[in-house]
Design a protein around this motif. Sequence first.
Motif, PDB file in Angstrom:
ATOM      1  N   VAL A   1     -12.794   6.408 -32.493  1.00 42.87           N
ATOM      2  CA  VAL A   1     -13.580   7.021 -31.408  1.00 42.87           C
ATOM      3  C   VAL A   1     -15.001   7.315 -31.903  1.00 42.87           C
ATOM      4  O   VAL A   1     -15.984   7.083 -31.201  1.00 42.87           O
ATOM      5  N   LEU A   2     -15.078   7.787 -33.143  1.00 39.91           N
ATOM      6  CA  LEU A   2     -16.402   8.111 -33.694  1.00 39.91           C
ATOM      7  C   LEU A   2     -17.263   6.849 -33.802  1.00 39.91           C
ATOM      8  O   LEU A   2     -18.453   6.867 -33.483  1.00 39.91           O
ATOM      9  N   LEU A   3     -16.647   5.743 -34.225  1.00 39.72           N
ATOM     10  CA  LEU A   3     -17.410   4.494 -34.333  1.00 39.72           C
ATOM     11  C   LEU A   3     -17.885   4.041 -32.952  1.00 39.72           C
ATOM     12  O   LEU A   3     -19.044   3.663 -32.784  1.00 39.72           O
ATOM     13  N   THR A   4     -17.010   4.123 -31.969  1.00 42.56           N
ATOM     14  CA  THR A   4     -17.395   3.737 -30.603  1.00 42.56           C
ATOM     15  C   THR A   4     -18.556   4.600 -30.112  1.00 42.56           C
ATOM     16  O   THR A   4     -19.531   4.093 -29.554  1.00 42.56           O
ATOM     17  N   GLU A   5     -18.457   5.899 -30.345  1.00 41.64           N
ATOM     18  CA  GLU A   5     -19.533   6.798 -29.891  1.00 41.64           C
ATOM     19  C   GLU A   5     -20.840   6.504 -30.631  1.00 41.64           C
ATOM     20  O   GLU A   5     -21.915   6.537 -30.045  1.00 41.64           O
ATOM     21  N   LEU A   6     -20.712   6.195 -31.911  1.00 40.31           N
ATOM     22  CA  LEU A   6     -21.916   5.872 -32.682  1.00 40.31           C
ATOM     23  C   LEU A   6     -22.596   4.625 -32.117  1.00 40.31           C
ATOM     24  O   LEU A   6     -23.821   4.577 -31.986  1.00 40.31           O
ATOM     25  N   LEU A   7     -21.774   3.628 -31.781  1.00 40.45           N
ATOM     26  CA  LEU A   7     -22.341   2.364 -31.286  1.00 40.45           C
ATOM     27  C   LEU A   7     -23.018   2.528 -29.922  1.00 40.45           C
ATOM     28  O   LEU A   7     -23.770   1.660 -29.494  1.00 40.45           O
TER      29      LEU A   7
END
Length: 213
Positions: A197-203
């Motif tokens: 989820v953190l990676l998705t939000e970062l992207l």
Amino acid sequence: MPFVVFEGLDGSGKSTLIQGLESRLTAKGHKVVVTREPGGTPLGEALRNVVTTIEGQAPTPKTEALLYQAIRAQHVDLVIRPAMEREDWILCDRFRASSVAFQSGARGLREEQIEWLNDFSTGSLQPELTVLLDLTVEESQRRLQKRYSENDGSLDRFESEAAAFHERVRASYLKQSKVPENKDSWKVLDSSKPPEVLLTELLETPFLKQKGI
Ligand SMILES: Nc1ncnc2c1ncn2[C@@H]1O[C@H](COP(=O)(O)OP(=O)(O)OP(=O)(O)O)[C@@H](O)[C@H]1O
Ligand SMILES: [Mg+2]
């Protein structure tokens, strides 16, 4: 040239998110330099070892601040600027905001003096994006304990500071993220969420979207 910094308490998930973004960038054919502070050069790594594990007489807050800045100057001159010139992506674990959070927020040195030193050691270099992995002190301590009980290590000089120390570090990070000039260059993530989820939000960060990542 894109220069992205990851900040947060120990155990907040910086290394995990850096790995996730690195894979994504590499898959898209980009050259990526993953580096860290304190460290990033042979001299910097040797000093990291000294500053994080020294026993007996600990460095005073001013000495500690200068050691980190010496590590940073070497790192910027020999790793970060050359990578910028090659137009590689740079993913850096901790940078100048850590000095503000630890040496000013937690140890009590004056913030403008730390920022002056940051400008001196970096030649006034600012990352294009600073990602703050925000986590409660309690949860970060839980993750560190879990890691050490699994891997047989022990907490370093900073990790074993009292909870109040880490609370001041966290508060300083949050304060820095709210400075109006930092609005577009800081992204705060709630690090209690799962890594995917953190990676998705970062992207979803406009800076990364504009770069086609
Ligand atoms: N989003 C997450 N949710 C739950 N656990 C996580 C998450 N991200 C990382 N972890 C776990 O928490 C621990 C710390 O993660 P990681 O090593 O990425 O943090 P770090 O910020 O790099 O820590 P350090 O500053 O000590 O290097 C690891 O055991 C990791 O597997
Ligand atoms: Mg790490």
